[in-house]
Design a protein around this motif. Sequence first.
Motif, short mmCIF file in Angstrom:
data_model
loop_
_atom_site.label_atom_id
_atom_site.label_comp_id
_atom_site.label_asym_id
_atom_site.label_seq_id
_atom_site.Cartn_x
_atom_site.Cartn_y
_atom_site.Cartn_z
N MET A 1 0.80 -1.21 0.00
CA MET A 1 0.00 0.00 0.00
C MET A 1 0.84 1.27 0.00
SD MET A 1 -3.03 -1.04 -0.22
CE MET A 1 -3.95 0.43 0.16
N ALA A 3 2.62 2.48 -2.22
CA ALA A 3 2.57 3.23 -3.48
C ALA A 3 1.34 4.12 -3.58
CB ALA A 3 2.58 2.26 -4.66
N LEU A 4 0.35 3.91 -2.68
CA LEU A 4 -0.92 4.62 -2.82
C LEU A 4 -0.76 6.14 -2.78
CD1 LEU A 4 -3.94 4.25 -3.17
CD2 LEU A 4 -4.17 4.10 -0.69
N THR A 6 1.81 7.87 -3.54
CA THR A 6 2.56 8.27 -4.73
C THR A 6 1.63 8.37 -5.94
OG1 THR A 6 4.50 7.15 -3.84
CG2 THR A 6 4.51 7.71 -6.19
N LEU A 35 1.93 2.55 -12.25
CA LEU A 35 2.06 2.16 -10.85
C LEU A 35 0.79 1.48 -10.34
CD1 LEU A 35 3.89 5.16 -9.14
CD2 LEU A 35 4.63 2.78 -9.18
N ALA A 36 -0.37 2.01 -10.75
CA ALA A 36 -1.64 1.43 -10.31
C ALA A 36 -1.78 -0.01 -10.80
CB ALA A 36 -2.80 2.29 -10.80
N ARG A 37 -1.33 -0.27 -12.04
CA ARG A 37 -1.40 -1.63 -12.58
C ARG A 37 -0.48 -2.57 -11.80
NH1 ARG A 37 -1.30 -0.55 -19.15
NH2 ARG A 37 -3.52 -0.01 -19.36
N VAL A 38 0.74 -2.11 -11.53
CA VAL A 38 1.73 -2.96 -10.83
C VAL A 38 1.21 -3.35 -9.45
CG1 VAL A 38 4.00 -2.96 -9.76
CG2 VAL A 38 3.71 -2.10 -12.10
N HIS A 39 0.59 -2.40 -8.75
CA HIS A 39 0.17 -2.64 -7.38
C HIS A 39 -1.29 -3.09 -7.28
CE1 HIS A 39 3.84 -1.14 -5.50
NE2 HIS A 39 3.87 -0.21 -6.46
N GLY A 40 -1.96 -3.26 -8.42
CA GLY A 40 -3.33 -3.79 -8.40
C GLY A 40 -4.37 -2.83 -7.86
N HIS A 41 -4.13 -1.52 -8.01
CA HIS A 41 -5.12 -0.52 -7.57
C HIS A 41 -6.07 -0.22 -8.74
CE1 HIS A 41 -3.13 0.02 -3.80
NE2 HIS A 41 -2.02 0.49 -4.34
N GLU A 45 -6.36 3.08 -11.24
CA GLU A 45 -6.06 2.91 -12.67
C GLU A 45 -7.16 3.56 -13.52
OE1 GLU A 45 -5.06 -0.58 -15.96
OE2 GLU A 45 -5.32 -1.12 -13.84
#
Length: 876
Positions: A1, A3-4, A6, A35-41, A45
């Motif tokens: 979380m 990365a959220l 950022t 970043l949203a794709r990498v972290h599954g947000h 996204e």
Amino acid sequence: MAALPTIESLLAEAQAHLSHAPHVAVGLAQEARALARVHGHGLLEVHAAFALARSYLRLGQLSEAVQEARAGLDLTTDGHEAALRLEGLRLLAIILREQGDLDQASSLLHQASVLAQQANLPAAEADCLNQQAGIHHSKAEFAQALDKLTQALKLVRALGNQVAEANFLNNIGILRTELGQYPQALEAFLAAYQLYREGHSPRNRIGNLASIGNLYMEMADFDQAEPYYEQALAEARQAQERLVELQVLQHLAELAFKRKNYAKARDIHAEVAAIGQELGLERVRATSLEGLAKAQKALGEPQMAIEVLQEVLELARAKDWRTTVLDALLSLGEVFLELGDLTQAQTYAMEALERSRQAERKRSTYQAHHLLAQVHRAGGAYRQALEHFEAYHRLEREVFNEESEHWRQTLMNHLELERLRNEAESLRLRSELERQAREEAQAKVFQRTQELELAQLEIVSRLALAAEYRDDATGEHTYRVGRNAALIAKELGWPPHEIETLRLAARLHDVGKIGIPDAILLKRDRLTVEEYALMKDHTTIGARILSGGRSKILRLAEEIALSHHEHFDGSGYPRGLKGEDIPLSGRIVAVADVLDALTHERPYKRAWSVAEALVEIKRQSGRQFDPLVVKACLAAFAETTADVEEHMQRLDADLSLSVQLEKAQLGWVDEDFDQLKQNFEQLLAERTRELEQARSEAQMLARRMELMAHTDVLTGLGNRRAFEADLEAEVARAQRVGYVLSVLALDLDTLKQLNDTEGHERGDALLRTFAQAMQECFLELGRVYRIGGDEFAAILPYVDASHQAEILGRIEVAIRNTRSQGFPTASVSAGMASMPDEAGSDGDLVRLSDQRMYQDKLERRRIREKSNPPHRSSRG
């Protein structure tokens, strides 16, 4: 979380760059999406895709914008809020409209309108209907456009949104003008004008005045048109709306031309064209140059008209404005024909004919044929003249028939809509009669029920009054909370009868304090853990007192008493409820209660300004408070047309009379209340009018003086006095509740140099610009102050050393924004200190943050000196 923050900061920065640097916004949004794709947000996204679409739209890259908007829509699921899918549908519709795909755009807006209706979002539904009306207008489907606007108007009137109501009425006036329904158009314009006079934006009001002028000019009533244009021009200049000012001047030039005052029309068009060139408004410049040439031709100055038209043609070719190119070619051909230069006239007319055929523009095509017929006739080529005349008459008749059929169909559609409306009104009247019959049958039952409810309410109101006077010297806190809650509920779209129920019930929110010992309730020092636990019991005590009530007011009051200290993030009490598990009434009263507590003085703190209180409430959005309720609170108190401080003071002053009347009611129960009310109002009118007026003026003056004493005049931020008072209160609260707190110290490095080289006026502009940039960047985290000279500070609740990277990032954004506003060398030194890890008091926080700020300043100086060493001359 991790990365959220950022991703969210990247999206916020993309939004900040959208208007002035959309290419930068594209890069930021692409980074956020990756970043949203990498972290599954998934939700972020979607937001990143929509941000990309807006950025491409701003750049004019419509294909890319469509692709990103569709990608974002494809990612939305049933689990997402309806508002998010609505945003995507409306965004895609706007892009498709720009592409010229009006049918697809209209279809998407219809989907959005249905979705908004299903989700009970009337404001969004009205906006979709308004945009659909715009598309119908573009397609000259005036009756359909009028129907959509009428539906939208009903929705915004029900919401009490006068801004939207005025805009929709103005649009209806424009449509009725084009339908030739001049009396109805004037009625709509004047209704909009009355609303615009009540404090709307100058741009809207000026547009309305110009629309009324256009209507009178359409009716050839030039004497009536002129004063509206003149008033619009005066307001545009006063508001410094340069683009709107130029548009109104163009209307005045057209009016002068129709009055055959060609010299005045020429002078106005020349003025507008020059200003348009100076401001880089090429469209405005081209339109006025065309008007200028037309006036010069009418004044017998054809050679000058040719020079101006050739300038228009050159500009239109460079910009690929095809319609303007056609108009300029035809006008040049006409002027050369008038001069007898048939070769040039034919050259321009032939090019206009060829371009018109390629663009399939029948009107321009038959105008070119007509011009060529006149050229050939003047040259004696009668056969060619006849051919062009025949083509002209054939195409002109086709256009006339097509337009006649279109108008016939439009009128038929309009008549059909009127028939359906009449049928609906007949049905409504029949239903109304049936409803009245039912209401009469229920009246006696309702009367008895109301008597019982009033009796119950009176008993509990006495309890609330008794509890209130124990810790509120004025005795008006609970009344203000009820009023605040009612205003917030109104913004949320509650029906009037439910708003009134909430207003009364909210006053009982702290009735449970009747069961809290005075030693705890009135204690000025910090409560112990055991004492705070007892204080929290007032919620359950109040709910027990109110339980078992049969009336709606008492049932709602029980719900509020139990839930108004619950927090949206689940950290409240007594049950630790979270989000929408907390009753909406409790979420509303939580905000209303804190707003009143912050803006009124207590023994342990000063009264905050309304603006400061609203910033704090906004900062707690999603933590302590429901974001939707916060938004409604800001709409009710921050977005008023009056000054927010004066607005609140007037509300408080108006409330005092109501409070006295209600307390009189509770004190004299043996008298008839209607007679009591009449006697009491007469007594107030005779004995206290002057006293109340003096009291109200004194309160307003005192509040203004207090605000001035705590406000930095140059920047509008809180000053050192406000900083010290607020820090002391915030430290005490942080120690009592147990959260982290930081102080950020800042020094604007380049201020002294700027004052010395460019003057103090320029230095003041830097201070104002930096203050605004810091306020925007730190709005969600805390409050920013100017504590003297080039020194600034910020109080940051819930922030500690772990947030240092985010804080530095926000400072960097503020500096970049300041540099972009004309201060390229702006820089700042900063230092931060936190408690309880690094400091134990407000004085420790200030000293430690100052030390770190000066360390940062020295380090920056060393780096500058190292990169720019002083020049040493050598001796031979």
